[in-house]
Design a protein around this motif. Sequence first.
Motif, short mmCIF file in Angstrom:
data_model
loop_
_atom_site.label_atom_id
_atom_site.label_comp_id
_atom_site.label_asym_id
_atom_site.label_seq_id
_atom_site.Cartn_x
_atom_site.Cartn_y
_atom_site.Cartn_z
N THR A 1 0.86 -1.17 0.00
CA THR A 1 0.00 0.00 0.00
C THR A 1 0.90 1.22 0.00
OG1 THR A 1 -1.74 -1.14 1.22
CG2 THR A 1 -1.77 1.26 1.28
N TYR A 2 0.63 2.15 -0.89
CA TYR A 2 1.39 3.40 -0.96
C TYR A 2 0.50 4.52 -0.48
CZ TYR A 2 4.63 0.72 -3.79
OH TYR A 2 5.52 -0.22 -4.22
N ILE A 3 1.09 5.45 0.25
CA ILE A 3 0.35 6.60 0.73
C ILE A 3 1.13 7.87 0.39
CG2 ILE A 3 1.31 6.47 3.06
CD1 ILE A 3 -1.52 7.49 4.01
N LEU A 4 0.41 8.87 -0.03
CA LEU A 4 0.97 10.18 -0.33
C LEU A 4 0.20 11.19 0.52
CD1 LEU A 4 2.76 12.12 -1.97
CD2 LEU A 4 1.02 12.06 -3.76
N VAL A 5 0.91 11.89 1.40
CA VAL A 5 0.28 12.80 2.34
C VAL A 5 0.87 14.19 2.19
CG1 VAL A 5 -0.18 13.29 4.78
CG2 VAL A 5 -0.01 10.91 4.00
N ARG A 6 0.01 15.18 2.09
CA ARG A 6 0.46 16.57 2.12
C ARG A 6 0.60 16.94 3.60
NH1 ARG A 6 0.81 20.97 -1.14
NH2 ARG A 6 -0.25 20.02 -2.90
N ILE A 7 1.84 16.97 4.08
CA ILE A 7 2.11 17.28 5.48
C ILE A 7 1.85 18.76 5.74
CG2 ILE A 7 3.91 17.36 7.27
CD1 ILE A 7 2.99 14.49 6.54
N SER A 8 2.29 19.60 4.82
CA SER A 8 2.05 21.04 4.88
C SER A 8 1.99 21.54 3.44
CB SER A 8 3.18 21.74 5.66
OG SER A 8 4.36 21.76 4.89
N GLU A 9 1.88 22.84 3.27
CA GLU A 9 1.87 23.40 1.92
C GLU A 9 3.17 23.12 1.18
OE1 GLU A 9 -0.56 24.92 0.05
OE2 GLU A 9 -1.82 24.19 1.68
N ASP A 10 4.25 22.90 1.93
CA ASP A 10 5.58 22.75 1.33
C ASP A 10 6.19 21.37 1.45
OD1 ASP A 10 5.79 25.56 0.66
OD2 ASP A 10 6.03 25.91 2.81
N VAL A 11 5.58 20.47 2.22
CA VAL A 11 6.20 19.17 2.51
C VAL A 11 5.23 18.03 2.21
CG1 VAL A 11 7.22 17.72 4.32
CG2 VAL A 11 7.68 20.17 4.28
N LEU A 12 5.76 17.00 1.54
CA LEU A 12 5.00 15.80 1.20
C LEU A 12 5.66 14.57 1.82
CD1 LEU A 12 4.64 16.49 -2.64
CD2 LEU A 12 2.94 16.96 -0.86
N LEU A 13 4.83 13.58 2.15
CA LEU A 13 5.34 12.30 2.60
C LEU A 13 4.83 11.24 1.64
CD1 LEU A 13 5.83 10.69 5.94
CD2 LEU A 13 4.20 9.58 4.43
N PHE A 14 5.73 10.40 1.17
CA PHE A 14 5.38 9.27 0.32
C PHE A 14 5.90 8.03 1.02
CE2 PHE A 14 6.37 6.28 -3.16
CZ PHE A 14 5.11 6.18 -3.73
N ALA A 15 5.04 7.02 1.19
CA ALA A 15 5.46 5.83 1.91
C ALA A 15 4.91 4.57 1.28
CB ALA A 15 5.01 5.91 3.37
N LYS A 16 5.69 3.52 1.43
CA LYS A 16 5.27 2.17 1.03
C LYS A 16 5.02 1.42 2.33
CE LYS A 16 7.02 -1.88 -1.44
NZ LYS A 16 8.16 -2.39 -2.22
N GLY A 17 3.82 0.84 2.44
CA GLY A 17 3.48 0.20 3.70
C GLY A 17 2.77 -1.12 3.55
N GLU A 18 2.33 -1.59 4.69
CA GLU A 18 1.66 -2.88 4.77
C GLU A 18 0.14 -2.77 4.65
OE1 GLU A 18 3.31 -5.81 5.17
OE2 GLU A 18 5.22 -4.75 5.16
N ARG A 19 -0.39 -1.55 4.96
CA ARG A 19 -1.84 -1.41 5.05
C ARG A 19 -2.23 0.05 4.81
NH1 ARG A 19 -2.83 1.27 9.72
NH2 ARG A 19 -1.16 1.28 11.25
N PRO A 20 -3.49 0.29 4.46
CA PRO A 20 -3.97 1.68 4.38
C PRO A 20 -4.04 2.28 5.79
CG PRO A 20 -5.52 0.16 3.33
CD PRO A 20 -4.50 -0.66 4.03
N LEU A 21 -3.83 3.57 5.88
CA LEU A 21 -3.95 4.26 7.17
C LEU A 21 -5.36 4.79 7.33
CD1 LEU A 21 -0.63 6.33 7.31
CD2 LEU A 21 -1.08 4.04 8.20
N ARG A 22 -5.84 4.80 8.56
CA ARG A 22 -7.14 5.39 8.88
C ARG A 22 -6.98 6.90 8.97
NH1 ARG A 22 -6.48 2.18 13.18
NH2 ARG A 22 -6.65 0.01 12.64
N TYR A 23 -8.08 7.60 8.85
CA TYR A 23 -8.06 9.06 8.85
C TYR A 23 -7.34 9.61 10.09
CZ TYR A 23 -9.62 13.88 9.03
OH TYR A 23 -9.64 15.25 9.12
N HIS A 24 -7.66 9.10 11.27
CA HIS A 24 -7.03 9.61 12.49
C HIS A 24 -5.53 9.32 12.51
CE1 HIS A 24 -7.58 5.48 14.02
NE2 HIS A 24 -6.62 5.77 14.86
N GLU A 25 -5.10 8.24 11.89
CA GLU A 25 -3.67 7.94 11.80
C GLU A 25 -2.97 8.95 10.90
OE1 GLU A 25 -2.85 3.27 12.17
OE2 GLU A 25 -4.26 3.78 10.56
N VAL A 26 -3.61 9.31 9.81
CA VAL A 26 -3.02 10.31 8.90
C VAL A 26 -2.89 11.65 9.61
CG1 VAL A 26 -3.34 11.60 6.75
CG2 VAL A 26 -3.83 9.14 6.82
#
Length: 121
Positions: free
Chosen positions: A83-108
């Motif tokens: 499972t890959y996740i792409l998260v906009r941490i802030s207006e200027d920073v992104l996180l891209f991760a390869k994982g084992e499972r989807p994250l829940r909203y509260h985890e994000v």
Amino acid sequence: MGILDKIRSFLKTKSEAEIQNFKDELIKEYDFREFLLATTEGLPIMGTFHNSEELSAKVPEFLKFVSDFEDSTYYTLSTGNSTYILVRISEDVLLFAKGERPLRYHEVQELKRKTKNELGI
């Protein structure tokens, strides 16, 4: 001073052990195999992918591609084994991760908070 310079300056106040603990925490807590933090301009901040330099340049392109379909602060893509996740941490920073499972909203939301705190943004 750009965002990358601000982050690098802030990270210099932390020990290598503190930075490594943060990396280990992300991997353990969110079941990531690998992750990358990058600027929205495609510059690497930190990560565990072996090709972080090359990948950091592609992450903003990927964000633009998926946001054309639906605007969101995070995206999840599942394949057969990962499972890959792409998260906009802030207006200027992104996180891209390869994982084992989807994250829940509260985890994000918690991931965003922890990462902002760790980077001083």
